[in-house]
Motif scaffolding. Sequence first.
Motif, PDB file in Angstrom:
ATOM      1  N   PHE A 234      22.084 -72.116  31.175  1.00  0.00           N
ATOM      2  CA  PHE A 234      23.028 -71.057  30.873  1.00  0.00           C
ATOM      3  C   PHE A 234      23.119 -70.747  29.378  1.00  0.00           C
ATOM      4  O   PHE A 234      24.009 -70.027  28.940  1.00  0.00           O
ATOM      5  CB  PHE A 234      24.407 -71.382  31.444  1.00  0.00           C
ATOM      6  CG  PHE A 234      24.488 -71.138  32.920  1.00  0.00           C
ATOM      7  CD1 PHE A 234      24.637 -69.857  33.419  1.00  0.00           C
ATOM      8  CD2 PHE A 234      24.385 -72.190  33.812  1.00  0.00           C
ATOM      9  CE1 PHE A 234      24.690 -69.618  34.783  1.00  0.00           C
ATOM     10  CE2 PHE A 234      24.436 -71.970  35.183  1.00  0.00           C
ATOM     11  CZ  PHE A 234      24.583 -70.682  35.665  1.00  0.00           C
ATOM     12  N   GLY A 235      22.194 -71.324  28.596  1.00  0.00           N
ATOM     13  CA  GLY A 235      22.094 -70.949  27.194  1.00  0.00           C
ATOM     14  C   GLY A 235      22.784 -71.836  26.186  1.00  0.00           C
ATOM     15  O   GLY A 235      22.932 -71.444  25.026  1.00  0.00           O
ATOM     16  N   ALA A 236      23.205 -73.022  26.590  1.00  0.00           N
ATOM     17  CA  ALA A 236      23.824 -73.930  25.621  1.00  0.00           C
ATOM     18  C   ALA A 236      22.805 -74.266  24.525  1.00  0.00           C
ATOM     19  O   ALA A 236      21.630 -74.476  24.806  1.00  0.00           O
ATOM     20  CB  ALA A 236      24.295 -75.212  26.308  1.00  0.00           C
ATOM     21  N   PRO A 237      23.240 -74.302  23.275  1.00  0.00           N
ATOM     22  CA  PRO A 237      22.318 -74.543  22.161  1.00  0.00           C
ATOM     23  C   PRO A 237      21.987 -76.030  21.983  1.00  0.00           C
ATOM     24  O   PRO A 237      22.287 -76.650  20.960  1.00  0.00           O
ATOM     25  CB  PRO A 237      23.085 -73.990  20.951  1.00  0.00           C
ATOM     26  CG  PRO A 237      24.517 -74.191  21.318  1.00  0.00           C
ATOM     27  CD  PRO A 237      24.587 -74.010  22.813  1.00  0.00           C
ATOM     28  N   LEU A 238      21.362 -76.610  22.997  1.00  0.00           N
ATOM     29  CA  LEU A 238      21.065 -78.045  23.001  1.00  0.00           C
ATOM     30  C   LEU A 238      19.563 -78.336  23.032  1.00  0.00           C
ATOM     31  O   LEU A 238      19.147 -79.405  23.457  1.00  0.00           O
ATOM     32  CB  LEU A 238      21.737 -78.694  24.221  1.00  0.00           C
ATOM     33  CG  LEU A 238      23.252 -78.523  24.326  1.00  0.00           C
ATOM     34  CD1 LEU A 238      23.751 -79.003  25.674  1.00  0.00           C
ATOM     35  CD2 LEU A 238      23.934 -79.256  23.186  1.00  0.00           C
ATOM     36  N   GLY A 239      18.776 -77.389  22.574  1.00  0.00           N
ATOM     37  CA  GLY A 239      17.330 -77.530  22.643  1.00  0.00           C
ATOM     38  C   GLY A 239      16.782 -78.759  21.947  1.00  0.00           C
ATOM     39  O   GLY A 239      15.761 -79.313  22.362  1.00  0.00           O
ATOM     40  N   ARG A 240      17.463 -79.224  20.912  1.00  0.00           N
ATOM     41  CA  ARG A 240      16.971 -80.405  20.186  1.00  0.00           C
ATOM     42  C   ARG A 240      17.029 -81.674  21.033  1.00  0.00           C
ATOM     43  O   ARG A 240      16.412 -82.670  20.700  1.00  0.00           O
ATOM     44  CB  ARG A 240      17.737 -80.577  18.882  1.00  0.00           C
ATOM     45  CG  ARG A 240      19.183 -80.962  19.054  1.00  0.00           C
ATOM     46  CD  ARG A 240      19.910 -80.994  17.708  1.00  0.00           C
ATOM     47  NE  ARG A 240      21.312 -81.276  17.861  1.00  0.00           N
ATOM     48  CZ  ARG A 240      22.234 -80.372  18.178  1.00  0.00           C
ATOM     49  NH1 ARG A 240      21.886 -79.122  18.360  1.00  0.00           N
ATOM     50  NH2 ARG A 240      23.495 -80.710  18.297  1.00  0.00           N
ATOM     51  N   PHE A 241      17.760 -81.645  22.157  1.00  0.00           N
ATOM     52  CA  PHE A 241      17.891 -82.808  23.029  1.00  0.00           C
ATOM     53  C   PHE A 241      16.914 -82.792  24.203  1.00  0.00           C
ATOM     54  O   PHE A 241      17.024 -83.629  25.111  1.00  0.00           O
ATOM     55  CB  PHE A 241      19.315 -82.898  23.590  1.00  0.00           C
ATOM     56  CG  PHE A 241      20.347 -83.153  22.529  1.00  0.00           C
ATOM     57  CD1 PHE A 241      20.473 -84.394  21.943  1.00  0.00           C
ATOM     58  CD2 PHE A 241      21.179 -82.133  22.110  1.00  0.00           C
ATOM     59  CE1 PHE A 241      21.417 -84.629  20.961  1.00  0.00           C
ATOM     60  CE2 PHE A 241      22.130 -82.351  21.131  1.00  0.00           C
ATOM     61  CZ  PHE A 241      22.246 -83.599  20.544  1.00  0.00           C
ATOM     62  N   THR A 242      15.988 -81.843  24.219  1.00  0.00           N
ATOM     63  CA  THR A 242      15.069 -81.734  25.344  1.00  0.00           C
ATOM     64  C   THR A 242      13.709 -81.210  24.875  1.00  0.00           C
ATOM     65  O   THR A 242      13.596 -80.732  23.735  1.00  0.00           O
ATOM     66  CB  THR A 242      15.668 -80.827  26.446  1.00  0.00           C
ATOM     67  OG1 THR A 242      14.866 -80.912  27.609  1.00  0.00           O
ATOM     68  CG2 THR A 242      15.810 -79.390  25.997  1.00  0.00           C
ATOM     69  N   VAL A 243      12.729 -81.297  25.719  1.00  0.00           N
ATOM     70  CA  VAL A 243      11.336 -80.873  25.467  1.00  0.00           C
ATOM     71  C   VAL A 243      10.853 -81.217  24.058  1.00  0.00           C
ATOM     72  O   VAL A 243      10.231 -80.402  23.375  1.00  0.00           O
ATOM     73  CB  VAL A 243      11.083 -79.378  25.812  1.00  0.00           C
ATOM     74  CG1 VAL A 243      11.206 -79.141  27.292  1.00  0.00           C
ATOM     75  CG2 VAL A 243      11.946 -78.423  25.046  1.00  0.00           C
TER      76      VAL A 243
ATOM     77  N   MET B 104      23.554 -81.475  31.913  1.00  0.00           N
ATOM     78  CA  MET B 104      22.933 -80.984  30.707  1.00  0.00           C
ATOM     79  C   MET B 104      21.942 -79.869  31.038  1.00  0.00           C
ATOM     80  O   MET B 104      21.885 -78.869  30.331  1.00  0.00           O
ATOM     81  CB  MET B 104      22.220 -82.127  29.994  1.00  0.00           C
ATOM     82  CG  MET B 104      21.256 -81.633  28.967  1.00  0.00           C
ATOM     83  SD  MET B 104      21.388 -82.451  27.436  1.00  0.00           S
ATOM     84  CE  MET B 104      20.100 -81.672  26.548  1.00  0.00           C
ATOM     85  N   HIS B 105      21.150 -80.065  32.089  1.00  0.00           N
ATOM     86  CA  HIS B 105      20.136 -79.070  32.428  1.00  0.00           C
ATOM     87  C   HIS B 105      20.774 -77.748  32.859  1.00  0.00           C
ATOM     88  O   HIS B 105      20.242 -76.678  32.549  1.00  0.00           O
ATOM     89  CB  HIS B 105      19.193 -79.610  33.495  1.00  0.00           C
ATOM     90  CG  HIS B 105      18.391 -80.760  32.986  1.00  0.00           C
ATOM     91  ND1 HIS B 105      17.410 -80.624  32.047  1.00  0.00           N
ATOM     92  CD2 HIS B 105      18.453 -82.085  33.262  1.00  0.00           C
ATOM     93  CE1 HIS B 105      16.890 -81.798  31.772  1.00  0.00           C
ATOM     94  NE2 HIS B 105      17.521 -82.705  32.496  1.00  0.00           N
ATOM     95  N   ILE B 106      21.898 -77.826  33.536  1.00  0.00           N
ATOM     96  CA  ILE B 106      22.614 -76.602  33.915  1.00  0.00           C
ATOM     97  C   ILE B 106      23.109 -75.903  32.647  1.00  0.00           C
ATOM     98  O   ILE B 106      22.989 -74.677  32.516  1.00  0.00           O
ATOM     99  CB  ILE B 106      23.791 -76.921  34.868  1.00  0.00           C
ATOM    100  CG1 ILE B 106      23.313 -77.639  36.123  1.00  0.00           C
ATOM    101  CG2 ILE B 106      24.573 -75.660  35.193  1.00  0.00           C
ATOM    102  CD1 ILE B 106      22.463 -76.827  37.046  1.00  0.00           C
TER     103      ILE B 106
END
Length: 100
Positions: free
Chosen positions: A7-16, A1-3
């Motif tokens: 690389f720009g995957a739109p998964l920001g809602r799952f982190t920070v 997931m972190h990789i």
Amino acid sequence: MHIALAFGAPLGRFTVGGRFEGRLPPLWRGLAIVQACILAAMAWVILNEGSPDSWLTVVTVITAISLIANAASPSKPERLLWTPVLFLMTVAALVVTVIR
């Protein structure tokens, strides 16, 4: 997931804490690479039979703290994804630490 995040995957809602809905900003993408490296090092400690017991303890404590932090995340998607994953990781780290 972190990789993928790096690389720009739109998964920001799952982190920070869900601070970023889609792609992470460039600084946070760099931090995702750092986190991926930390997780890889932690996995190496758990999987390496020659790891010192103190390292196993540190990895177990970091994993447990991550579990608590993710369970308290203001982001519901992050909580729903990472709380069970980190719970299993914590249990696995405890088992490896105790049986050694």
